[in-house]
Scaffold this motif. Structure first.
Motif, PDB file in Angstrom:
ATOM      1  N   UNK A 312      -5.069  -5.477  -6.023  1.00  0.00           N
ATOM      2  CA  UNK A 312      -4.906  -6.785  -4.989  1.00  0.00           C
ATOM      3  C   UNK A 312      -3.351  -7.617  -4.981  1.00  0.00           C
ATOM      4  N   UNK A 313      -2.873  -7.720  -6.450  1.00  0.00           N
ATOM      5  CA  UNK A 313      -1.954  -8.342  -6.582  1.00  0.00           C
ATOM      6  C   UNK A 313      -0.500  -7.269  -6.114  1.00  0.00           C
ATOM      7  N   UNK A 314      -0.508  -6.051  -6.056  1.00  0.00           N
ATOM      8  CA  UNK A 314       0.437  -5.043  -5.688  1.00  0.00           C
ATOM      9  C   UNK A 314       0.728  -5.287  -4.341  1.00  0.00           C
ATOM     10  N   UNK A 315      -0.508  -5.279  -3.522  1.00  0.00           N
ATOM     11  CA  UNK A 315      -0.665  -5.659  -2.140  1.00  0.00           C
ATOM     12  C   UNK A 315       0.138  -6.841  -1.697  1.00  0.00           C
ATOM     13  N   UNK A 316      -0.067  -7.829  -2.127  1.00  0.00           N
ATOM     14  CA  UNK A 316       0.694  -8.932  -2.217  1.00  0.00           C
ATOM     15  C   UNK A 316       1.942  -9.077  -2.223  1.00  0.00           C
ATOM     16  N   UNK A 317       2.279  -8.445  -3.429  1.00  0.00           N
ATOM     17  CA  UNK A 317       3.913  -8.194  -3.787  1.00  0.00           C
ATOM     18  C   UNK A 317       4.450  -7.409  -2.867  1.00  0.00           C
ATOM     19  N   UNK A 318       3.808  -6.290  -2.432  1.00  0.00           N
ATOM     20  CA  UNK A 318       4.697  -5.767  -1.132  1.00  0.00           C
ATOM     21  C   UNK A 318       4.754  -6.512   0.014  1.00  0.00           C
ATOM     22  N   UNK A 319       3.737  -7.455   0.399  1.00  0.00           N
ATOM     23  CA  UNK A 319       3.841  -8.415   1.555  1.00  0.00           C
ATOM     24  C   UNK A 319       5.082  -9.226   1.341  1.00  0.00           C
ATOM     25  N   UNK A 320       5.139  -9.880   0.084  1.00  0.00           N
ATOM     26  CA  UNK A 320       6.099 -10.608  -0.096  1.00  0.00           C
ATOM     27  C   UNK A 320       7.402 -10.014  -0.072  1.00  0.00           C
ATOM     28  N   UNK A 372      -8.997  -2.439  -1.538  1.00  0.00           N
ATOM     29  CA  UNK A 372      -8.005  -1.359  -1.153  1.00  0.00           C
ATOM     30  C   UNK A 372      -8.176  -0.469  -0.137  1.00  0.00           C
ATOM     31  N   UNK A 373      -7.640  -0.970   1.078  1.00  0.00           N
ATOM     32  CA  UNK A 373      -7.691  -0.400   2.393  1.00  0.00           C
ATOM     33  C   UNK A 373      -6.501  -0.813   3.260  1.00  0.00           C
ATOM     34  N   UNK A 374      -6.464  -0.169   4.285  1.00  0.00           N
ATOM     35  CA  UNK A 374      -5.408  -0.481   5.298  1.00  0.00           C
ATOM     36  C   UNK A 374      -5.426  -2.102   5.952  1.00  0.00           C
ATOM     37  N   UNK A 375      -6.646  -2.289   6.333  1.00  0.00           N
ATOM     38  CA  UNK A 375      -7.072  -3.520   6.692  1.00  0.00           C
ATOM     39  C   UNK A 375      -6.604  -4.888   5.794  1.00  0.00           C
ATOM     40  N   UNK A 376      -6.843  -4.672   4.293  1.00  0.00           N
ATOM     41  CA  UNK A 376      -6.547  -5.816   3.590  1.00  0.00           C
ATOM     42  C   UNK A 376      -4.944  -5.729   3.597  1.00  0.00           C
TER      43      UNK A 376
END
Ligand code: NAG
Ligand code: NAG
Ligand code: NAG
Ligand code: NAG
Ligand code: NAG
Ligand code: ZN
Length: 654
Positions: A312-320, A372-376
């Protein structure tokens, strides 16, 4: 002094009468105290106090949402009640002043927002009554349980809206089961609420009139600060309708081939239980029936993310990183420390995804049970757009820390979403191979978007159109009014006969919960308008849907200029900044442009169809019109209303 005031009064009246784009505050409640220094102090205090109270409320709400114990719920309700009490008392303080005299336009604007967004004009008794009614209606809504279709032995009637009904609507392709579920839900939710809802309408109207509005609908729309907002909205719908009808016609063809000709006429409206969604508002679940090229590659990065060992953290880092690439703000340390980015293990949490502003200028959080999916992945970007908005208007006074109008927050976040869930973006961040950019995947992609966004447009539009009609014209025949609108805008009819015992509109939670809905339609228009403008700033070439604004600091600059204003300026000024001076009107131009390739494709698919759109027979309207009346004359009266309908209504609004 008094002559000047009467001249000003006269000018404002004239402006209102001519429908100039001004806000006609002149009718709003005001008192006689002309001590403006005192009033200024009150507003300063209000800002201070409100920020603190808001912090307490948010903290209690967060605690409950992330740890749902009874104790935490009690604390939350306590804080919310204190806030409501404070707001009510502040309102009553402010309206003692002749606040129109305020020469500081900024403060005057804040005062106006205090006044228009409250029902504090009611007596304490009635004020408590209306909020008690709303909580009772929400309670009824939450407690509805329906019986399963196949109640063979001793099956219990325990199915809830979420997740049971939602899942059945999504997955079942048995028309009898769908009908059963649709009937159960609508038959159970409406009747127990009807009397309460009627009283609610009465009280809401009383509050509105005592505040200076004609009715509660006018009060609801006053947040848009635009005299002719209904006209502006109807205008956009008129231009979207042809495209909607093409989509509708294509989907009807597929529904007929799945369910047979007995269920739907080839030129008729579609019964509401067949769309994969209990409100027929989002048709995404019909993908399996309507996807144009089932074998073309799907836009999905779930496997890639799982293979790369994402968390999850990685996903939000990419968003940032997406936002900082535009030159926007990184997330503050408090965000990383306090956000809930995964489902907690030791406590029960509400998993609805949301972005939080704790009103203290420091604390901003996201709550998401990330999978861990596209939607999230997409929703992480979406929620972070809300945080960007919060961070940019942080220096505005409390009352201006909000979207420019009620549709802006969602409009901005969804505009960013269009740039994220997008083959070009996935390619640029290296997760999607090159060879997939062909006609078939593009049409598939646009169809999926259309099932989600375009199908939603008429529903988003009609919910508050109905509510305002009830506020304006009264509670007679509420249910047939609801179905008139659904037939007219969506092409949807009830799958079983309805009467005025039913109240099918309350099947949508926002109605009993007293939550405005037009914002979602406004957001839909803004989403595409803002997206198109950001894309032109990012020098995008080619079809609009393939635009990605990643790394465009020019696009970022536009966002920054607009977001920092919050609600301190009229939304039309903010829209003008967002569209780089092109327009200050809500427009369907961009959504139509986005779907142009699909529109062309749909026209070809539909050439053999008997009718693009739907025509309704008497049988359709008999389903829900009260039979006691002489139907022939009522129907012709209705159709006259429809043709002259809009200009007719406008005259009433003024
Ligand atoms: C959840 O809230 C309760 C109070 O209602 C508290 O006692 C408990 O420690 C909290 N749990 C966690 C994991 O924070
Ligand atoms: C509302 O606030 C006032 C003043 O702070 C207080 O006297 C009153 O008891 C409060 N009422 C409720 C219902 O909390
Ligand atoms: C606004 O009103 C105050 C008195 O309430 C006065 O001192 C001030 O000069 C006025 N400002 C303007 C710009 O007229
Ligand atoms: C992928 O396509 C883009 C243009 O769409 C091109 O610039 C790039 O070089 C291609 N990359 C590969 C690995 O083929
Ligand atoms: C609907 O339109 C078709 C022509 O497309 C016509 O044949 C049919 O009679 C119409 N039905 C109604 C109920 O008006
Ligand atoms: Zn959102």
């Amino acid at each position: 002094m008094s002559t000047i005031r009467s001249v000003l009064f006269f000018i404002s009246l004239l402006q209102c009468a001519l429908k100039w784009p001004v806000v006609c505050d002149i009718r709003l409640i005001q008192g006689v105290n002309s001590n403006m220094e005192e009033l200024k102090q009150i507003i300063y205090m209000f800002n201070e106090d409100s920020s603190k109270i808001c912090f307490n409320v948010r903290t209690a709400q967060w605690t409950y949402a992330t740890n749902m114990t009874d104790r935490n719920k009690k604390i939350m309700i306590n804080e919310q009640t204190r806030k409501a009490n404070y707001d009510k008392l502040s309102w009553r303080k402010v309206v003692k002043y002749d606040w129109q005299l305020m020469n500081d336009t900024n403060l005057k604007r804040q005062i106006k927002f205090i006044i228009i967004s409250s029902r504090a004009s009611l007596s304490d008794e009635k004020y408590n009554e209306i909020y008690y009614l709303i909580s009772e209606m929400k309670d009824i809504y939450n407690k509805i349980r329906i019986c399963p279709f196949d109640d063979g032995f001793d099956e219990k009637c325990t199915l809830q809206l979420e997740p049971d009904i939602k899942n059945i609507m999504m997955h079942s392709r048995n028309p009898d089961e769908l009908l059963h579920v649709w009937n159960e839900w609508h038959n159970k939710v409406g009747p127990p609420m009807k009397n309460k809802f009627m009283r609610y309408v009465q009280l809401a109207n009383q509050a509105a009139r005592m505040t200076g509005f004609a009715d509660a609908g006018e009060q609801m729309y006053s947040l848009y600060e635009t005299e002719n907002i209904e006209y502006e909205l109807e205008d956009t719908w008129r231009t979207i309708q042809p495209l909607y009808k093409e989509l509708f016609t294509y989907v009807r063809k597929k529904i007929i081939s799945r369910y047979g000709p007995d269920v739907v006429r080839p030129d008729g409206p579609i019964p509401a239980h067949l769309f994969g969604n209990i409100w027929a508002q989002d048709w995404s679940n019909l993908k399996d029936l309507v996807l144009p090229y089932p074998f073309a590659e799907k836009l999905d990065i779930t496997d890639k993310m799982v293979q790369s060992g994402f968390n999850a953290l990685r996903i939000f880092q990419i968003a940032e990183e997406f936002y900082t690439s535009l030159g926007l703000k990184p997330m503050p340390p408090e965000f990383w420390r306090y956000s809930m980015l995964e489902r907690p293990k030791k406590k029960t949490a509400q998993c609805t995804t949301s972005a939080w502003d704790f009103c203290n200028g420091i604390d901003f959080r996201i709550k998401q049970c990330t999978e861990i999916n596209t939607e999230s992945f997409v929703s992480a970007h979406h929620e972070m757009a809300h945080i960007q908005y919060y961070l940019h208007y942080v220096n505005q006074p409390y009352l201006f820390r909000d979207g420019a109008n009620p549709g802006f927050h969602e409009g901005i976040a969804n505009a960013i979403g269009l740039s994220i869930f997008n083959p070009s973006h996935f390619r640029r961040i290296g997760w999607y191979k090159n060879g997939t950019d062909n006609y078939e995947t593009n049409i598939n992609f646009l169809m999926i978007k259309a099932l989600e966004k375009l199908s939603y447009a008429p529903f988003a539009y009609l919910v508050d159109k109905w509510r305002c009609q009830i506020f304006r014209e009264g509670v007679e025949n509420m249910n047939s009014a609801w179905w008139d609108l659904r037939l007219r805008y969506q092409g949807v009819i009830p799958p079983s006969p309805r009467t005025e015992q039913h109240l099918d509109a309350v099947a949508k939670r926002h109605i009993p919960a007293d939550m405005p809905y037009m914002r979602y339609y406004v957001a839909l228009l803004l989403e595409f308008q803002i997206f198109e403008s950001l894309c032109s700033a990012a020098k995008h070439r080619g079809q609009l849907h393939s635009c990605d604004i990643y790394r465009s600091t020019s696009a970022g600059q536009i966002l920054e200029d607009a977001l920092q204003l919050g609600k301190s300026k009229h939304w039309k000024d903010v829209l003008k900044i967002l569209t780089q001076g092109k327009t200050d009107r809500l427009s369907s131009h961009s959504i139509l442009k986005y779907f142009e390739p699909l529109h062309a494709w749909l026209k070809i698919q539909n050439v053999k169809e008997p009718l693009i759109g739907w025509n309704s027979s008497l049988e359709d309207t008999y389903l829900y019109h009260p039979v006691v009346r002489s139907t022939a004359s009522i129907l012709s009266f209705k159709s006259i209303l429809y043709t002259v309908g809009f200009s007719f209504l406008l005259i009433n609004i003024i």
